[in-house]
Design a protein around this motif. Structure first.
Motif, PDB file in Angstrom:
ATOM      1  N   TRP A  58      27.023  17.530  43.698  1.00 22.59           N
ATOM      2  CA  TRP A  58      28.028  17.372  44.854  1.00 22.59           C
ATOM      3  C   TRP A  58      28.871  19.387  44.925  1.00 22.59           C
ATOM      4  CZ3 TRP A  58      24.830  16.111  49.028  1.00 22.59           C
ATOM      5  CH2 TRP A  58      24.461  15.358  48.504  1.00 22.59           C
ATOM      6  N   GLU A  59      29.880  18.685  43.859  1.00 21.10           N
ATOM      7  CA  GLU A  59      30.639  19.333  42.829  1.00 21.10           C
ATOM      8  C   GLU A  59      30.636  21.038  42.736  1.00 21.10           C
ATOM      9  OE1 GLU A  59      33.989  18.361  40.410  1.00 21.10           O
ATOM     10  OE2 GLU A  59      33.435  16.300  40.737  1.00 21.10           O
ATOM     11  N   ALA A  60      29.307  21.249  42.377  1.00 27.79           N
ATOM     12  CA  ALA A  60      28.697  22.446  42.579  1.00 27.79           C
ATOM     13  C   ALA A  60      28.440  23.297  43.850  1.00 27.79           C
ATOM     14  CB  ALA A  60      27.533  23.191  41.669  1.00 27.79           C
ATOM     15  N   ALA A  61      27.425  22.002  44.864  1.00 24.69           N
ATOM     16  CA  ALA A  61      27.449  22.299  46.342  1.00 24.69           C
ATOM     17  C   ALA A  61      28.095  22.839  47.113  1.00 24.69           C
ATOM     18  CB  ALA A  61      26.469  21.371  47.181  1.00 24.69           C
ATOM     19  N   ALA A  62      29.581  22.216  46.972  1.00 25.73           N
ATOM     20  CA  ALA A  62      30.304  22.380  47.444  1.00 25.73           C
ATOM     21  C   ALA A  62      31.261  23.762  47.613  1.00 25.73           C
ATOM     22  CB  ALA A  62      31.651  21.156  47.847  1.00 25.73           C
ATOM     23  N   LYS A  63      31.348  23.706  45.761  1.00 23.51           N
ATOM     24  CA  LYS A  63      31.916  25.548  45.753  1.00 23.51           C
ATOM     25  C   LYS A  63      30.895  26.549  45.888  1.00 23.51           C
ATOM     26  CE  LYS A  63      34.797  23.424  41.565  1.00 23.51           C
ATOM     27  NZ  LYS A  63      34.687  23.671  39.926  1.00 23.51           N
ATOM     28  N   ASP A  64      29.649  26.565  45.609  1.00 21.96           N
ATOM     29  CA  ASP A  64      28.597  27.140  45.815  1.00 21.96           C
ATOM     30  C   ASP A  64      29.092  27.989  47.719  1.00 21.96           C
ATOM     31  OD1 ASP A  64      27.497  27.297  44.103  1.00 21.96           O
ATOM     32  OD2 ASP A  64      25.902  26.456  44.048  1.00 21.96           O
ATOM     33  N   ARG A  65      29.358  26.413  48.415  1.00 28.36           N
ATOM     34  CA  ARG A  65      29.080  27.059  49.550  1.00 28.36           C
ATOM     35  C   ARG A  65      30.341  28.184  50.370  1.00 28.36           C
ATOM     36  NH1 ARG A  65      26.090  27.158  53.957  1.00 28.36           N
ATOM     37  NH2 ARG A  65      26.185  27.144  55.714  1.00 28.36           N
ATOM     38  N   GLU A  66      31.838  27.573  49.203  1.00 30.71           N
ATOM     39  CA  GLU A  66      32.903  28.072  49.659  1.00 30.71           C
ATOM     40  C   GLU A  66      33.117  29.294  48.956  1.00 30.71           C
ATOM     41  OE1 GLU A  66      37.511  27.368  48.108  1.00 30.71           O
ATOM     42  OE2 GLU A  66      35.611  25.366  47.644  1.00 30.71           O
ATOM     43  N   ALA A  67      32.171  29.644  48.007  1.00 32.12           N
ATOM     44  CA  ALA A  67      32.294  31.075  47.282  1.00 32.12           C
ATOM     45  C   ALA A  67      31.306  31.554  48.922  1.00 32.12           C
ATOM     46  CB  ALA A  67      31.718  30.933  46.174  1.00 32.12           C
ATOM     47  N   GLU A  68      30.068  31.592  49.409  1.00 31.03           N
ATOM     48  CA  GLU A  68      29.286  31.725  50.450  1.00 31.03           C
ATOM     49  C   GLU A  68      30.297  32.178  50.841  1.00 31.03           C
ATOM     50  OE1 GLU A  68      25.928  30.705  52.854  1.00 31.03           O
ATOM     51  OE2 GLU A  68      25.372  30.238  51.258  1.00 31.03           O
ATOM     52  N   ARG A  69      31.025  31.376  51.516  1.00 30.34           N
ATOM     53  CA  ARG A  69      31.797  31.440  52.439  1.00 30.34           C
ATOM     54  C   ARG A  69      32.874  32.434  52.634  1.00 30.34           C
ATOM     55  NH1 ARG A  69      36.276  27.403  53.205  1.00 30.34           N
ATOM     56  NH2 ARG A  69      37.136  28.556  51.657  1.00 30.34           N
ATOM     57  N   ASP A  70      33.443  32.489  51.816  1.00 33.15           N
ATOM     58  CA  ASP A  70      34.480  33.470  50.749  1.00 33.15           C
ATOM     59  C   ASP A  70      34.162  34.445  51.782  1.00 33.15           C
ATOM     60  OD1 ASP A  70      36.010  31.149  50.850  1.00 33.15           O
ATOM     61  OD2 ASP A  70      36.504  31.241  48.982  1.00 33.15           O
ATOM     62  N   GLY A  71      32.911  34.984  50.882  1.00 39.15           N
ATOM     63  CA  GLY A  71      32.025  36.313  50.757  1.00 39.15           C
ATOM     64  C   GLY A  71      31.648  36.538  52.061  1.00 39.15           C
ATOM     65  N   ALA A  72      31.203  35.757  53.087  1.00 37.74           N
ATOM     66  CA  ALA A  72      31.354  36.319  54.178  1.00 37.74           C
ATOM     67  C   ALA A  72      32.554  37.242  54.472  1.00 37.74           C
ATOM     68  CB  ALA A  72      30.358  35.219  55.102  1.00 37.74           C
ATOM     69  N   TYR A  73      33.788  36.291  54.541  1.00 39.98           N
ATOM     70  CA  TYR A  73      34.547  36.346  55.366  1.00 39.98           C
ATOM     71  C   TYR A  73      35.135  38.285  54.348  1.00 39.98           C
ATOM     72  CZ  TYR A  73      35.776  32.508  57.553  1.00 39.98           C
ATOM     73  OH  TYR A  73      36.065  31.710  59.099  1.00 39.98           O
ATOM     74  N   ARG A  74      34.976  38.106  53.028  1.00 38.82           N
ATOM     75  CA  ARG A  74      35.137  39.218  52.538  1.00 38.82           C
ATOM     76  C   ARG A  74      34.740  41.055  53.058  1.00 38.82           C
ATOM     77  NH1 ARG A  74      39.499  41.858  49.625  1.00 38.82           N
ATOM     78  NH2 ARG A  74      38.138  42.832  48.008  1.00 38.82           N
ATOM     79  N   GLU A  75      33.506  40.305  53.482  1.00 37.50           N
ATOM     80  CA  GLU A  75      32.285  41.546  54.079  1.00 37.50           C
ATOM     81  C   GLU A  75      33.241  41.625  55.504  1.00 37.50           C
ATOM     82  OE1 GLU A  75      27.614  41.606  55.264  1.00 37.50           O
ATOM     83  OE2 GLU A  75      28.447  40.661  53.332  1.00 37.50           O
ATOM     84  N   ARG A  76      33.671  40.618  55.865  1.00 39.08           N
ATOM     85  CA  ARG A  76      33.789  41.188  57.294  1.00 39.08           C
ATOM     86  C   ARG A  76      35.256  41.915  57.156  1.00 39.08           C
ATOM     87  NH1 ARG A  76      36.789  36.422  61.128  1.00 39.08           N
ATOM     88  NH2 ARG A  76      38.118  37.169  59.739  1.00 39.08           N
ATOM     89  N   ALA A  77      36.094  41.491  56.593  1.00 44.87           N
ATOM     90  CA  ALA A  77      37.242  41.989  56.731  1.00 44.87           C
ATOM     91  C   ALA A  77      36.869  43.572  55.966  1.00 44.87           C
ATOM     92  CB  ALA A  77      38.233  41.172  55.050  1.00 44.87           C
ATOM     93  N   HIS A  78      35.862  43.963  55.036  1.00 45.98           N
ATOM     94  CA  HIS A  78      35.643  45.061  55.072  1.00 45.98           C
ATOM     95  C   HIS A  78      35.144  45.743  55.967  1.00 45.98           C
ATOM     96  CE1 HIS A  78      36.032  46.135  50.935  1.00 45.98           C
ATOM     97  NE2 HIS A  78      35.339  45.026  50.417  1.00 45.98           N
ATOM     98  N   LEU A  79      34.871  45.083  57.082  1.00 44.12           N
ATOM     99  CA  LEU A  79      34.246  45.989  58.191  1.00 44.12           C
ATOM    100  C   LEU A  79      35.229  45.570  59.573  1.00 44.12           C
ATOM    101  CD1 LEU A  79      30.590  44.130  59.001  1.00 44.12           C
ATOM    102  CD2 LEU A  79      30.930  46.320  58.102  1.00 44.12           C
ATOM    103  N   VAL A  80      36.086  45.092  59.561  1.00 42.69           N
ATOM    104  CA  VAL A  80      37.032  45.155  60.284  1.00 42.69           C
ATOM    105  C   VAL A  80      37.927  45.529  60.133  1.00 42.69           C
ATOM    106  CG1 VAL A  80      39.896  44.319  60.975  1.00 42.69           C
ATOM    107  CG2 VAL A  80      37.361  43.104  61.403  1.00 42.69           C
ATOM    108  N   ALA A  81      38.283  46.423  58.577  1.00 36.56           N
ATOM    109  CA  ALA A  81      39.481  47.379  58.126  1.00 36.56           C
ATOM    110  C   ALA A  81      39.461  48.778  58.383  1.00 36.56           C
ATOM    111  CB  ALA A  81      39.062  47.713  56.002  1.00 36.56           C
ATOM    112  N   LEU A  82      38.124  48.837  58.613  1.00 35.35           N
ATOM    113  CA  LEU A  82      36.488  49.974  58.884  1.00 35.35           C
ATOM    114  C   LEU A  82      36.365  50.737  60.157  1.00 35.35           C
ATOM    115  CD1 LEU A  82      34.486  52.866  58.320  1.00 35.35           C
ATOM    116  CD2 LEU A  82      33.238  51.544  58.494  1.00 35.35           C
ATOM    117  N   LEU A  83      36.245  49.610  61.107  1.00 36.89           N
ATOM    118  CA  LEU A  83      37.119  49.463  62.413  1.00 36.89           C
ATOM    119  C   LEU A  83      38.200  50.172  62.687  1.00 36.89           C
ATOM    120  CD1 LEU A  83      35.556  48.844  64.847  1.00 36.89           C
ATOM    121  CD2 LEU A  83      35.928  46.853  64.810  1.00 36.89           C
ATOM    122  N   ALA A  84      38.777  49.230  61.506  1.00 40.39           N
ATOM    123  CA  ALA A  84      40.346  49.635  62.158  1.00 40.39           C
ATOM    124  C   ALA A  84      40.939  51.094  61.699  1.00 40.39           C
ATOM    125  CB  ALA A  84      41.647  48.915  61.247  1.00 40.39           C
ATOM    126  N   ALA A  85      40.498  51.860  60.962  1.00 45.03           N
ATOM    127  CA  ALA A  85      40.912  52.756  60.296  1.00 45.03           C
ATOM    128  C   ALA A  85      40.293  54.378  61.534  1.00 45.03           C
ATOM    129  CB  ALA A  85      40.466  52.860  59.123  1.00 45.03           C
TER     130      ALA A  85
END
Length: 173
Positions: A58-85
């Motif tokens: 369960w701990e590994a599953a929660a950590k994997d899920r958190e890493a997946e979520r953080d990766g999606a937010y990082r990807e969104r941040a890249h796209l919003v930064a591009l849009l801002a430019a």
């Protein structure tokens, strides 16, 4: 008295797959997930039974899920930064509605409508090109739009831009 392990499956509005979270007699193995909860199922397991090798980690599953979520937010941040430019008048300021230090909000005007996103401190470097303003700057005042309204506005603006690109050129006068 028998101790039990409780397995929760939580489904969030923005997830295609449910997030799996485990609790053990009060110990929650999970982090906050920034999406509305739309479903929850649970079952209990007797802790006195020996653990088997096929039991989920369960701990590994929660950590994997958190890493997946953080990766999606990082990807969104890249796209919003591009849009801002690509958007005139983009500004960024401190996020007064987040208690953790370092959070910011980027504000854009897209198709005449305001759109804003929270920026995690780890993604701040992606927005170095955006004009930094004080939170009381009129360009950094939230207009009250909801997330749904923001994305409906983006969809309308995207449609308008696509139609402009596909329209035949006007003949020279």
């Amino acid at each position: 008295m028998t101790d039990h392990r409780i397995s929760l499956t939580l489904t969030f509005a923005s997830d295609r797959d449910p997030a799996i979270v485990a609790t053990r007699v009060g110990e929650v193995v999970a982090d906050r997930i920034a999406a509305p909860l739309v479903g929850m199922n649970w079952s209990t397991f007797d802790l006195s039974e020996p653990n088997t090798d096929d039991e989920p980690d369960w701990e590994a599953a929660a950590k994997d899920r958190e890493a997946e979520r953080d990766g999606a937010y990082r990807e969104r941040a890249h796209l919003v930064a591009l849009l801002a430019a690509m958007t005139d008048g983009a500004v960024i300021t401190d996020a007064p509605d987040v208690d953790e230090p370092g959070w910011q909000i980027v504000y854009l005007r897209l198709g005449g409508r305001q759109a804003s996103w929270h920026v995690h401190p780890r993604d701040a470097g992606l927005f170095a090109h955006v004009e930094r303003v004080e939170p009381d700057d009129p360009r950094a005042c939230w207009d009250g739009h909801t997330t749904e309204e923001k994305y409906l506005g983006i969809t309308a603006w995207t449609t308008e831009l696509a139609q402009r690109r596909s329209a035949p050129p006007h003949p020279a006068s």
